[in-house]
Design a protein around this motif. Structure first.
Motif, PDB file in Angstrom:
ATOM      1  N   TRP A 140      -8.898 -46.178  -3.960  1.00 57.70           N
ATOM      2  CA  TRP A 140      -8.250 -45.421  -5.010  1.00 57.70           C
ATOM      3  C   TRP A 140      -9.186 -44.351  -5.514  1.00 57.70           C
ATOM      4  CZ3 TRP A 140      -8.908 -45.012 -10.444  1.00 57.70           C
ATOM      5  CH2 TRP A 140      -7.875 -44.309 -11.060  1.00 57.70           C
ATOM      6  N   GLY A 141      -8.729 -43.115  -5.567  1.00 52.32           N
ATOM      7  CA  GLY A 141      -9.557 -42.007  -5.985  1.00 52.32           C
ATOM      8  C   GLY A 141      -9.197 -41.457  -7.341  1.00 52.32           C
ATOM      9  N   GLY A 142      -8.404 -42.170  -8.105  1.00 51.87           N
ATOM     10  CA  GLY A 142      -8.088 -41.712  -9.444  1.00 51.87           C
ATOM     11  C   GLY A 142      -6.898 -40.780  -9.510  1.00 51.87           C
ATOM     12  N   GLY A 143      -6.205 -40.552  -8.385  1.00 51.63           N
ATOM     13  CA  GLY A 143      -5.047 -39.682  -8.387  1.00 51.63           C
ATOM     14  C   GLY A 143      -3.824 -40.402  -8.925  1.00 51.63           C
ATOM     15  N   VAL A 144      -2.749 -39.681  -9.039  1.00 54.96           N
ATOM     16  CA  VAL A 144      -1.495 -40.279  -9.496  1.00 54.96           C
ATOM     17  C   VAL A 144      -0.471 -40.199  -8.377  1.00 54.96           C
ATOM     18  CG1 VAL A 144      -1.724 -39.932 -11.971  1.00 54.96           C
ATOM     19  CG2 VAL A 144      -0.902 -38.077 -10.573  1.00 54.96           C
ATOM     20  N   TYR A 145       0.459 -41.154  -8.397  1.00 55.03           N
ATOM     21  CA  TYR A 145       1.546 -41.173  -7.435  1.00 55.03           C
ATOM     22  C   TYR A 145       2.725 -40.430  -8.044  1.00 55.03           C
ATOM     23  CZ  TYR A 145      -1.181 -44.920  -5.305  1.00 55.03           C
ATOM     24  OH  TYR A 145      -2.175 -45.650  -4.727  1.00 55.03           O
ATOM     25  N   ARG A 146       3.210 -39.395  -7.352  1.00 52.82           N
ATOM     26  CA  ARG A 146       4.328 -38.603  -7.871  1.00 52.82           C
ATOM     27  C   ARG A 146       5.506 -38.686  -6.904  1.00 52.82           C
ATOM     28  NH1 ARG A 146       1.916 -35.654 -11.887  1.00 52.82           N
ATOM     29  NH2 ARG A 146      -0.231 -35.075 -11.553  1.00 52.82           N
ATOM     30  N   ARG A 147       6.703 -38.815  -7.496  1.00 48.69           N
ATOM     31  CA  ARG A 147       7.913 -38.854  -6.668  1.00 48.69           C
ATOM     32  C   ARG A 147       8.053 -37.572  -5.856  1.00 48.69           C
ATOM     33  NH1 ARG A 147      10.448 -43.375  -7.967  1.00 48.69           N
ATOM     34  NH2 ARG A 147      10.420 -44.122 -10.098  1.00 48.69           N
ATOM     35  N   GLY A 148       7.706 -36.437  -6.457  1.00 49.94           N
ATOM     36  CA  GLY A 148       7.822 -35.162  -5.760  1.00 49.94           C
ATOM     37  C   GLY A 148       6.931 -35.067  -4.529  1.00 49.94           C
ATOM     38  N   ASP A 149       5.889 -35.905  -4.474  1.00 48.05           N
ATOM     39  CA  ASP A 149       4.985 -35.929  -3.317  1.00 48.05           C
ATOM     40  C   ASP A 149       5.429 -36.940  -2.269  1.00 48.05           C
ATOM     41  OD1 ASP A 149       3.380 -34.022  -4.538  1.00 48.05           O
ATOM     42  OD2 ASP A 149       2.082 -35.523  -5.462  1.00 48.05           O
ATOM     43  N   GLY A 150       6.555 -37.628  -2.553  1.00 42.87           N
ATOM     44  CA  GLY A 150       7.076 -38.576  -1.576  1.00 42.87           C
ATOM     45  C   GLY A 150       6.792 -40.032  -1.891  1.00 42.87           C
ATOM     46  N   TRP A 151       6.294 -40.356  -3.042  1.00 39.73           N
ATOM     47  CA  TRP A 151       5.991 -41.734  -3.411  1.00 39.73           C
ATOM     48  C   TRP A 151       7.182 -42.383  -4.093  1.00 39.73           C
ATOM     49  CZ3 TRP A 151       1.847 -44.234  -1.720  1.00 39.73           C
ATOM     50  CH2 TRP A 151       0.754 -43.485  -1.294  1.00 39.73           C
ATOM     51  N   THR A 152       7.460 -43.627  -3.736  1.00 39.71           N
ATOM     52  CA  THR A 152       8.481 -44.419  -4.416  1.00 39.71           C
ATOM     53  C   THR A 152       7.889 -45.789  -4.724  1.00 39.71           C
ATOM     54  OG1 THR A 152       9.396 -45.175  -2.307  1.00 39.71           O
ATOM     55  CG2 THR A 152      10.452 -43.272  -3.333  1.00 39.71           C
ATOM     56  N   TYR A 153       8.401 -46.387  -5.783  1.00 40.45           N
ATOM     57  CA  TYR A 153       7.893 -47.694  -6.194  1.00 40.45           C
ATOM     58  C   TYR A 153       8.993 -48.739  -6.141  1.00 40.45           C
ATOM     59  CZ  TYR A 153       5.770 -51.434  -8.872  1.00 40.45           C
ATOM     60  OH  TYR A 153       5.263 -52.646  -9.256  1.00 40.45           O
ATOM     61  N   ASP A 154       8.702 -49.830  -5.482  1.00 43.13           N
ATOM     62  CA  ASP A 154       9.597 -50.977  -5.424  1.00 43.13           C
ATOM     63  C   ASP A 154       8.857 -52.134  -6.101  1.00 43.13           C
ATOM     64  OD1 ASP A 154      11.435 -52.977  -4.743  1.00 43.13           O
ATOM     65  OD2 ASP A 154      10.513 -53.284  -2.781  1.00 43.13           O
ATOM     66  N   PRO A 155       9.440 -52.749  -7.137  1.00 42.71           N
ATOM     67  CA  PRO A 155       8.745 -53.829  -7.842  1.00 42.71           C
ATOM     68  C   PRO A 155       8.305 -54.978  -6.941  1.00 42.71           C
ATOM     69  CG  PRO A 155      10.764 -53.239  -9.013  1.00 42.71           C
ATOM     70  CD  PRO A 155      10.749 -52.477  -7.724  1.00 42.71           C
ATOM     71  N   HIS A 156       8.988 -55.186  -5.828  1.00 43.06           N
ATOM     72  CA  HIS A 156       8.638 -56.286  -4.930  1.00 43.06           C
ATOM     73  C   HIS A 156       7.654 -55.855  -3.847  1.00 43.06           C
ATOM     74  CE1 HIS A 156      11.644 -58.688  -6.890  1.00 43.06           C
ATOM     75  NE2 HIS A 156      12.547 -57.737  -6.680  1.00 43.06           N
ATOM     76  N   GLY A 157       7.718 -54.616  -3.440  1.00 41.65           N
ATOM     77  CA  GLY A 157       6.873 -54.156  -2.335  1.00 41.65           C
ATOM     78  C   GLY A 157       5.765 -53.203  -2.726  1.00 41.65           C
ATOM     79  N   GLY A 158       5.780 -52.714  -3.966  1.00 42.80           N
ATOM     80  CA  GLY A 158       4.743 -51.787  -4.414  1.00 42.80           C
ATOM     81  C   GLY A 158       5.085 -50.353  -4.054  1.00 42.80           C
ATOM     82  N   TRP A 159       4.068 -49.533  -3.955  1.00 47.59           N
ATOM     83  CA  TRP A 159       4.242 -48.110  -3.671  1.00 47.59           C
ATOM     84  C   TRP A 159       4.357 -47.872  -2.170  1.00 47.59           C
ATOM     85  CZ3 TRP A 159       5.198 -44.515  -7.212  1.00 47.59           C
ATOM     86  CH2 TRP A 159       4.861 -44.781  -8.537  1.00 47.59           C
ATOM     87  N   THR A 160       5.248 -46.982  -1.793  1.00 47.34           N
ATOM     88  CA  THR A 160       5.356 -46.542  -0.399  1.00 47.34           C
ATOM     89  C   THR A 160       5.414 -45.023  -0.387  1.00 47.34           C
ATOM     90  OG1 THR A 160       7.759 -46.757  -0.450  1.00 47.34           O
ATOM     91  CG2 THR A 160       6.525 -48.629   0.439  1.00 47.34           C
ATOM     92  N   HIS A 161       4.941 -44.467   0.708  1.00 42.32           N
ATOM     93  CA  HIS A 161       4.868 -43.016   0.816  1.00 42.32           C
ATOM     94  C   HIS A 161       5.750 -42.537   1.955  1.00 42.32           C
ATOM     95  CE1 HIS A 161       2.760 -39.108   1.821  1.00 42.32           C
ATOM     96  NE2 HIS A 161       3.118 -38.970   0.556  1.00 42.32           N
ATOM     97  N   HIS A 162       6.649 -41.629   1.637  1.00 42.37           N
ATOM     98  CA  HIS A 162       7.497 -40.954   2.619  1.00 42.37           C
ATOM     99  C   HIS A 162       7.358 -39.473   2.318  1.00 42.37           C
ATOM    100  CE1 HIS A 162       9.267 -44.797   3.691  1.00 42.37           C
ATOM    101  NE2 HIS A 162       9.404 -45.037   2.398  1.00 42.37           N
TER     102      HIS A 162
END
Length: 174
Positions: A140-162
């Motif tokens: 982890w480099g201190g960045g943030v996960y943004r939906r506009g960058d392709g990140w989605t969050y699933d409470p069961h699976g965590g963050w995924t990147h598309h």
């Protein structure tokens, strides 16, 4: 053999009036983003004891404190008192907080045996973060996960990147 009772001897050794701390020099790693952030934060806090910030390993640090191992000051936070006191690691964090008006009570709590464990854990966490950054940002480099960058969050699976594609109308060249 000394005739001074142990309790009185302890008081004599810790007599703040005998060796007061009027200024602290914080040696910080000027190449470390976390260290620079903390230097800026500390500098904006109301201070009971003035803090002076000097880049660790710099010519100024070497000239001011010739007896220090300046290579070690780049690895571990080091604070030097105006009477030559040297604090490293957790003790350096505690004495720095002690210098701040709003954080002196916290410094007193951290100076207890139980509090010292918490302070040590904080220092180790900061070192771990720095170590990850020095390896080229592994982890982890201190960045943030943004939906506009392709990140989605699933409470069961965590963050995924598309990552966005041109079909979405978000080409990487935009």
């Amino acid at each position: 053999m000394s005739t001074v009772p142990a309790r009185q001897a302890d008081r004599v050794d810790r007599d703040a009036r005998r060796v007061p701390v009027r200024r602290l020099t914080v040696l910080y790693d000027a190449e470390c983003a976390l260290c620079r952030f903390l230097r800026d934060w500390l500098g904006h806090q109301p201070q009971l004891v003035p803090l002076e910030f000097v880049p660790a390993g710099s010519a100024e640090a070497c000239a001011r404190h010739p007896g220090l191992d300046h290579r070690a000051t780049l690895d571990e936070i080091t604070v030097v008192g105006d009477a030559g006191q040297v604090y490293r690691g957790a003790a350096a964090w505690i004495v720095t907080l002690w210098a701040l008006r709003e954080h002196r009570p916290l410094a007193h709590r951290l100076s207890t045996p139980a509090g010292a464990k918490v302070a040590r854990a904080a220092v180790l966490s900061a070192a771990k973060w720095r170590q990850g950054r020095e390896r080229g940002g592994a982890g982890w480099g201190g960045g943030v996960y943004r939906r506009g960058d392709g990140w989605t969050y699933d409470p069961h699976g965590g963050w995924t990147h598309h990552p966005p594609t041109c079909a979405d109308g978000h080409c990487a060249t935009d």
